[in-house]
Motif scaffolding. Structure first.
Motif, mmCIF file in Angstrom:
data_model
loop_
_atom_site.group_PDB
_atom_site.id
_atom_site.type_symbol
_atom_site.label_atom_id
_atom_site.label_comp_id
_atom_site.label_asym_id
_atom_site.label_seq_id
_atom_site.Cartn_x
_atom_site.Cartn_y
_atom_site.Cartn_z
ATOM 1 N N MET A 201 37.680 26.807 44.413
ATOM 2 C CA MET A 201 36.866 27.732 45.210
ATOM 3 C C MET A 201 37.763 28.429 46.225
ATOM 4 O O MET A 201 37.961 27.946 47.339
ATOM 5 N N PRO A 202 38.348 29.563 45.851
ATOM 6 C CA PRO A 202 39.307 30.253 46.724
ATOM 7 C C PRO A 202 38.631 31.149 47.750
ATOM 8 O O PRO A 202 37.418 31.373 47.710
ATOM 9 N N ASP A 203 39.430 31.668 48.649
ATOM 10 C CA ASP A 203 38.960 32.609 49.666
ATOM 11 C C ASP A 203 39.109 34.032 49.120
ATOM 12 O O ASP A 203 40.216 34.537 48.970
ATOM 13 N N GLY A 204 37.978 34.679 48.860
ATOM 14 C CA GLY A 204 38.004 36.018 48.294
ATOM 15 C C GLY A 204 37.816 37.121 49.306
ATOM 16 O O GLY A 204 37.525 38.258 48.927
ATOM 17 N N SER A 205 37.977 36.816 50.581
ATOM 18 C CA SER A 205 37.694 37.795 51.636
ATOM 19 C C SER A 205 38.876 38.728 51.894
ATOM 20 O O SER A 205 39.349 38.883 53.022
ATOM 21 N N ILE A 206 39.362 39.316 50.815
ATOM 22 C CA ILE A 206 40.407 40.337 50.859
ATOM 23 C C ILE A 206 39.987 41.432 49.880
ATOM 24 O O ILE A 206 39.028 41.244 49.121
ATOM 25 N N PRO A 207 40.636 42.586 49.873
ATOM 26 C CA PRO A 207 40.232 43.641 48.939
ATOM 27 C C PRO A 207 40.153 43.141 47.498
ATOM 28 O O PRO A 207 40.958 42.301 47.065
ATOM 29 N N VAL A 208 39.180 43.663 46.770
ATOM 30 C CA VAL A 208 38.873 43.171 45.426
ATOM 31 C C VAL A 208 40.090 43.204 44.504
ATOM 32 O O VAL A 208 40.387 42.201 43.818
ATOM 33 N N GLU A 209 40.796 44.326 44.444
ATOM 34 C CA GLU A 209 41.938 44.418 43.550
ATOM 35 C C GLU A 209 43.065 43.466 43.969
ATOM 36 O O GLU A 209 43.752 42.891 43.117
ATOM 37 N N THR A 210 43.224 43.275 45.276
ATOM 38 C CA THR A 210 44.232 42.333 45.768
ATOM 39 C C THR A 210 43.867 40.916 45.362
ATOM 40 O O THR A 210 44.726 40.125 44.943
ATOM 41 N N PHE A 211 42.577 40.590 45.480
ATOM 42 C CA PHE A 211 42.160 39.238 45.109
ATOM 43 C C PHE A 211 42.368 38.986 43.623
ATOM 44 O O PHE A 211 42.798 37.899 43.227
ATOM 45 N N ALA A 212 42.044 39.974 42.785
ATOM 46 C CA ALA A 212 42.237 39.794 41.344
ATOM 47 C C ALA A 212 43.700 39.468 41.039
ATOM 48 O O ALA A 212 44.002 38.570 40.234
ATOM 49 N N SER A 213 44.613 40.168 41.695
ATOM 50 C CA SER A 213 46.045 39.885 41.518
ATOM 51 C C SER A 213 46.395 38.495 42.027
ATOM 52 O O SER A 213 47.167 37.757 41.392
ATOM 53 N N ASP A 214 45.819 38.119 43.160
ATOM 54 C CA ASP A 214 46.085 36.796 43.742
ATOM 55 C C ASP A 214 45.619 35.690 42.804
ATOM 56 O O ASP A 214 46.338 34.714 42.568
#
Length: 354
Positions: A201-214
């Motif tokens: 359960m990661p922290d997704g509170s960053i821009p959507v495209e950035t999170f997908a890369s992360d």
């Protein structure tokens, strides 16, 4: 009884906040026999206190010691409700509610004689760990929660992984806390209804495209390097609610060869931004040949017509349908709520990795 007043200055205006000593003893929340709910707040110097959010008070009482008691109308639906107090015009969270990690307290309305699938039971419990990893996507150390099932550390068996994403305004504490993910998984595991799995359960509170890369480039490699899990597509699942559903879609299209099971919960692309569907139509078309080979189970779920994402969900599913990517659809009435998303998690985990 000790008490103190805290003055907070906001845009030059002094706002009065009320606090209490840790030893103050009162029941902050309870469900009554008629399925009404009673909320309590100690605010001895307050002139007015109101209950706001998903529930409202039908009756408010104020004791001489400053304890405010607010009771809703009877026969509340069994569900999950967000709430807060307005104290002399200022929004105040319930200081005795542990579910305030994302600044929006939540309570369950459940009949006293029932124990539901998301409640704590006397069963073996998995381990809920806080994990820190370095993200090249953000050039920072980030945090996530990882649930490992009972018996994980006593076994040598590799396990599949579910990556479970929260919604907008929340963070990685949302699914473990308000979502009750650990208890849901503990109970399902004890009943033998799910394949033993690791849930991230990661922290997704960053821009959507950035999170997908992360997720694709940092989180998955970290999990596969540090937990005893399989490293292949048939043993990976991805699910997310609301904003997390958008991140699920973004990740799926960016890494169409990485996931075999997908659940988009109460989500979909917004149609009010010009060019959105043209952009994603092209991306789905490009990913379709791969997705049709790798995805074994794909489902879109919403809280029915009262879910604010219901229309976007239908429009988004239609894009995948257009290119032959088969998916199921569930519309469990309950709105855009954690009540629905807990049900989604409960049902989805019983279908994957089998």
């Amino acid at each position: 009884m000790k008490r103190f007043t805290l003055l907070v200055f906001f845009h030059g205006i002094a706002l009065t906040m009320y606090a209490q000593t840790p030893t103050t003893n009162y029941i902050p929340f309870e469900v009554n026999a008629d399925s009404s709910a009673t909320f309590r707040l100690l605010a001895p110097d307050a002139k007015t206190v109101a209950l706001e959010g998903d529930v409202k008070a039908e009756k408010t009482e104020h004791s001489s010691e400053g304890l405010w008691t607010m009771t809703t109308a009877p026969h509340l639906n069994q569900s999950v409700y967000r709430y807060f107090f307005i104290v002399d015009g200022v929004k105040v969270n319930d200081p005795k509610n542990p579910m305030v990690a994302d600044f929006r307290p939540m309570v369950d309305i459940v009949p006293k004689d029932q124990t539901l699938f998301w409640q704590q039971k006397d069963v073996p419990h998995g381990l809920l760990s806080i994990v820190y990893y370095y993200s090249k996507a953000t050039n920072s150390t980030r945090r996530m929660f990882v649930w490992t099932p009972p018996g994980y550390f006593a076994s040598n068996n590799k396990m599949p992984v579910l990556y479970l994403l929260h919604g907008g305004g929340d963070n990685d504490t949302n699914w473990p806390g308000q979502g009750k993910a650990g208890w849901i998984l503990d109970n399902l595991s004890a009943e033998g209804k799910i394949v033993p799995m690791v849930v991230v359960m990661p922290d997704g509170s960053i821009p959507v495209e950035t999170f997908a890369s992360d997720l694709g480039n940092n989180i998955i490699p970290y999990v596969e390097a540090n937990f005893r899990v399989w490293h292949d597509t048939p043993h990976r699942a991805l699910a997310g609610l609301s904003m997390g559903g958008i991140e699920t879609l973004e990740t799926l299209l960016k890494f169409p060869d990485k996931f075999a099971y997908v659940n988009v919960m109460s989500s979909g692309w917004f149609g009010n931004k010009p060019g959105t569907y043209e952009k994603y139509d092209a991306l789905v078309k490009a990913a379709a040949p791969t997705l049709n080979k790798t995805v074994k189970y794909f489902i879109f779920t919403t809280g029915g017509v009262s879910d604010i994402a219901d229309k976007n969900n239908d429009l988004t599913k239609a894009v995948f349908d257009k290119y032959g990517i088969k998916s199921d659809l569930s519309k469990r009435e309950g709105g855009h709520s954690m009540y629905v998303w807990r049900q989604n998690l409960y049902e989805f985990t019983q279908k994957i990795f089998k």
